[in-house]
Motif scaffolding. Structure first.
Motif, PDB file in Angstrom:
ATOM      1  N   ILE A  73      -7.779   7.247 -24.845  1.00  0.00           N
ATOM      2  CA  ILE A  73      -6.577   6.656 -24.283  1.00  0.00           C
ATOM      3  C   ILE A  73      -5.880   7.668 -23.392  1.00  0.00           C
ATOM      4  O   ILE A  73      -5.593   8.781 -23.798  1.00  0.00           O
ATOM      5  CB  ILE A  73      -5.629   6.181 -25.395  1.00  0.00           C
ATOM      6  N   VAL A  74      -5.670   7.288 -22.153  1.00  0.00           N
ATOM      7  CA  VAL A  74      -5.033   8.151 -21.176  1.00  0.00           C
ATOM      8  C   VAL A  74      -3.585   7.728 -21.019  1.00  0.00           C
ATOM      9  O   VAL A  74      -3.301   6.544 -20.870  1.00  0.00           O
ATOM     10  CB  VAL A  74      -5.752   8.044 -19.816  1.00  0.00           C
ATOM     11  N   SER A  75      -2.673   8.657 -21.057  1.00  0.00           N
ATOM     12  CA  SER A  75      -1.280   8.272 -20.873  1.00  0.00           C
ATOM     13  C   SER A  75      -0.639   8.960 -19.688  1.00  0.00           C
ATOM     14  O   SER A  75       0.091   8.329 -18.944  1.00  0.00           O
ATOM     15  CB  SER A  75      -0.463   8.560 -22.134  1.00  0.00           C
ATOM     16  N   ALA A  76      -0.866  10.264 -19.511  1.00  0.00           N
ATOM     17  CA  ALA A  76      -0.112  10.972 -18.469  1.00  0.00           C
ATOM     18  C   ALA A  76      -0.838  12.225 -18.014  1.00  0.00           C
ATOM     19  O   ALA A  76      -1.640  12.815 -18.739  1.00  0.00           O
ATOM     20  CB  ALA A  76       1.278  11.334 -18.987  1.00  0.00           C
ATOM     21  N   LEU A  77      -0.497  12.625 -16.805  1.00  0.00           N
ATOM     22  CA  LEU A  77      -0.929  13.909 -16.248  1.00  0.00           C
ATOM     23  C   LEU A  77       0.297  14.803 -16.115  1.00  0.00           C
ATOM     24  O   LEU A  77       1.361  14.351 -15.682  1.00  0.00           O
ATOM     25  CB  LEU A  77      -1.569  13.725 -14.870  1.00  0.00           C
ATOM     26  N   GLY A  78       0.159  16.065 -16.462  1.00  0.00           N
ATOM     27  CA  GLY A  78       1.225  17.038 -16.272  1.00  0.00           C
ATOM     28  C   GLY A  78       1.044  17.766 -14.959  1.00  0.00           C
ATOM     29  O   GLY A  78      -0.060  18.202 -14.628  1.00  0.00           O
ATOM     30  N   LEU A  79       2.103  17.857 -14.179  1.00  0.00           N
ATOM     31  CA  LEU A  79       2.098  18.629 -12.932  1.00  0.00           C
ATOM     32  C   LEU A  79       2.765  19.957 -13.248  1.00  0.00           C
ATOM     33  O   LEU A  79       3.986  20.031 -13.383  1.00  0.00           O
ATOM     34  CB  LEU A  79       2.834  17.873 -11.830  1.00  0.00           C
ATOM     35  N   LEU A  80       1.956  20.996 -13.402  1.00  0.00           N
ATOM     36  CA  LEU A  80       2.428  22.285 -13.904  1.00  0.00           C
ATOM     37  C   LEU A  80       2.600  23.279 -12.771  1.00  0.00           C
ATOM     38  O   LEU A  80       1.635  23.685 -12.124  1.00  0.00           O
ATOM     39  CB  LEU A  80       1.439  22.834 -14.936  1.00  0.00           C
ATOM     40  N   SER A  81       3.829  23.691 -12.526  1.00  0.00           N
ATOM     41  CA  SER A  81       4.132  24.680 -11.500  1.00  0.00           C
ATOM     42  C   SER A  81       4.324  26.047 -12.143  1.00  0.00           C
ATOM     43  O   SER A  81       4.963  26.176 -13.186  1.00  0.00           O
ATOM     44  CB  SER A  81       5.400  24.294 -10.738  1.00  0.00           C
ATOM     45  N   LEU A  82       3.767  27.074 -11.501  1.00  0.00           N
ATOM     46  CA  LEU A  82       3.972  28.447 -11.972  1.00  0.00           C
ATOM     47  C   LEU A  82       5.174  29.088 -11.287  1.00  0.00           C
ATOM     48  O   LEU A  82       5.436  30.270 -11.478  1.00  0.00           O
ATOM     49  CB  LEU A  82       2.716  29.283 -11.736  1.00  0.00           C
ATOM     50  N   HIS A  83       5.892  28.317 -10.496  1.00  0.00           N
ATOM     51  CA  HIS A  83       7.149  28.782  -9.916  1.00  0.00           C
ATOM     52  C   HIS A  83       8.258  28.645 -10.964  1.00  0.00           C
ATOM     53  O   HIS A  83       8.295  27.678 -11.717  1.00  0.00           O
ATOM     54  CB  HIS A  83       7.520  27.977  -8.672  1.00  0.00           C
ATOM     55  N   ARG A  84       9.170  29.585 -10.965  1.00  0.00           N
ATOM     56  CA  ARG A  84      10.265  29.550 -11.934  1.00  0.00           C
ATOM     57  C   ARG A  84      11.317  28.504 -11.584  1.00  0.00           C
ATOM     58  O   ARG A  84      11.917  27.882 -12.457  1.00  0.00           O
ATOM     59  CB  ARG A  84      10.931  30.939 -12.016  1.00  0.00           C
ATOM     60  N   ASP A  85      11.552  28.299 -10.286  1.00  0.00           N
ATOM     61  CA  ASP A  85      12.643  27.434  -9.834  1.00  0.00           C
ATOM     62  C   ASP A  85      12.162  25.993  -9.654  1.00  0.00           C
ATOM     63  O   ASP A  85      11.376  25.710  -8.739  1.00  0.00           O
ATOM     64  CB  ASP A  85      13.201  27.977  -8.515  1.00  0.00           C
TER      65      ASP A  85
END
Length: 356
Positions: A73-85
């Motif tokens: 079951i697929v629910s979501a993708l995370g968009l992960l930024s390595l920027h602090r701001d």
């Protein structure tokens, strides 16, 4: 922060709009050959108007019923930024384009998306992993920060992970610009315009972050020209004095910069040498910023396609049940396109002014 609409229209709502049964609409949306092409196009148009996107959870369930195998079951993708701001998603034109198109493509594929910022000092990497798992994140698209890193300190075992570019040194699936091929494309364009002595100017850190693709392609192309080839100008910092000496010594008829900002600076330096662009010397960039106020000829890197391809790759890994560091990382390269920005022009034989 959830980027996706709260409700999808149902098959019944689409069926009412087009005057078909929900079963027929379902077949049409899956491209079933039993549905006439014209009917299928009518259903697709109505679905788009209503804002319909496929439901990945239902899709997995139907795959199970049709193929008799276990579904994930697929629910979501995370968009992960390595920027602090976090505000850089909106402020930085490059990041904004990536983010907007990741969210757009994920929605088209039926995935929710949620933004995460790994360098948030209030949340540890372990806590962030737990939050992601609790929120049903199955896959991650990782966007590197201002400096390259060998590791991100986050346990990726629960997730299918894809990164954009070369800024994250982990052996992950990644989507990148095809810088090697883009250099050949740019040189071919300049050659087609009649330029015979193009010269590359690039800082060593930029060269390293692009895995030496630009300089490698430039060097190989130069071998075919032999003594006529202009040696590239590389340095930790390109100063006006160093640039001017290089131009006088090697007499390029076109200067190749990495980006639009650098090209604008070089144009000013050339003007101080009495050289107008493009009248006396051409100028092209390998990464044209289409949002910049000053236009420039060169390669427009298709970040929209990079973003979409990264989401597609992450989604495919989620659907395949892949998690953690892949045994065989995939690299998908997207080639940019040439844009005539007015800093190059077709050359007339014998028209180039000498470099003084």
């Amino acid at each position: 922060m959830n980027n996706s609409p709260a409700r999808r229209p149902t098959l019944k709502e689409i069926a009412l709009k087009v005057g078909l049964t929900p079963a027929a609409v379902s077949l049409a949306l899956r491209g079933d050959p039993s549905i006439p092409r014209a009917t299928g196009e009518r259903v697709m148009k109505a679905a788009a108007e209503l804002g319909y996107t496929p439901d990945p959870e239902l899709g997995r369930l139907m795959s199970y019923l049709r193929r008799h195998r276990e579904a994930r079951i697929v629910s979501a993708l995370g968009l992960l930024s390595l920027h602090r701001d976090p505000s850089l998603w909106a402020k930085n034109s490059f990041l904004r384009r990536l983010h907007e198109n990741m969210v757009k493509r994920a929605g088209e594929l039926g995935f929710l998306t949620e933004d995460f910022f790994l360098n948030d000092p209030k949340i540890s990497a372990t806590r962030m992993r737990d939050i992601m798992v609790a929120r049903g994140i199955k896959g991650l698209v990782i966007v590197c920060g201002p400096a390259p890193v060998d590791s991100i300190g986050l346990d990726l075992a629960p997730f299918a992970s894809v990164t954009i570019g070369y800024g994250v040194g982990l052996p992950l699936h990644r989507v990148c610009q095809h810088q090697y091929e883009e250099m050949f494309q740019l040189l071919a364009r300049l050659r087609g315009l009649g330029y015979k002595r193009p010269g590359l100017v690039i800082e060593t850190e930029t060269d390293r972050r692009t895995r030496f693709h630009y300089t490698s392609a430039y060097s190989i192309a130069g071998r075919a020209r032999g003594k006529k080839a202009v040696p590239a100008l590389l340095g930790t910092e390109i100063t006006r004095d160093v640039f001017s000496k290089w131009v006088r010594r090697h007499a390029p008829d076109a200067v190749i910069a990495h980006g639009s900002a650098a090209a604008h600076v070089y144009s000013g330096w050339l003007a101080r040498m009495g050289k107008k662009t493009p009248g006396d010397i051409g100028l092209a960039a390998l990464d044209v910023d289409t949002f910049a106020s000053e236009r420039c000829s060169g390669i427009v890197q298709d970040y929209e396609q990079v973003a979409a391809a990264a989401v597609e790759l992450a989604a495919s890994q989620v659907r395949a049940g892949e998690k953690g560091i892949p045994a065989t990382p995939k690299v998908l390269m997207i080639e940019g396109r040439w844009q005539d920005g007015g800093t190059t022009r077709r050359q007339r034989q014998g028209s180039r002014a000498p470099i003084s």
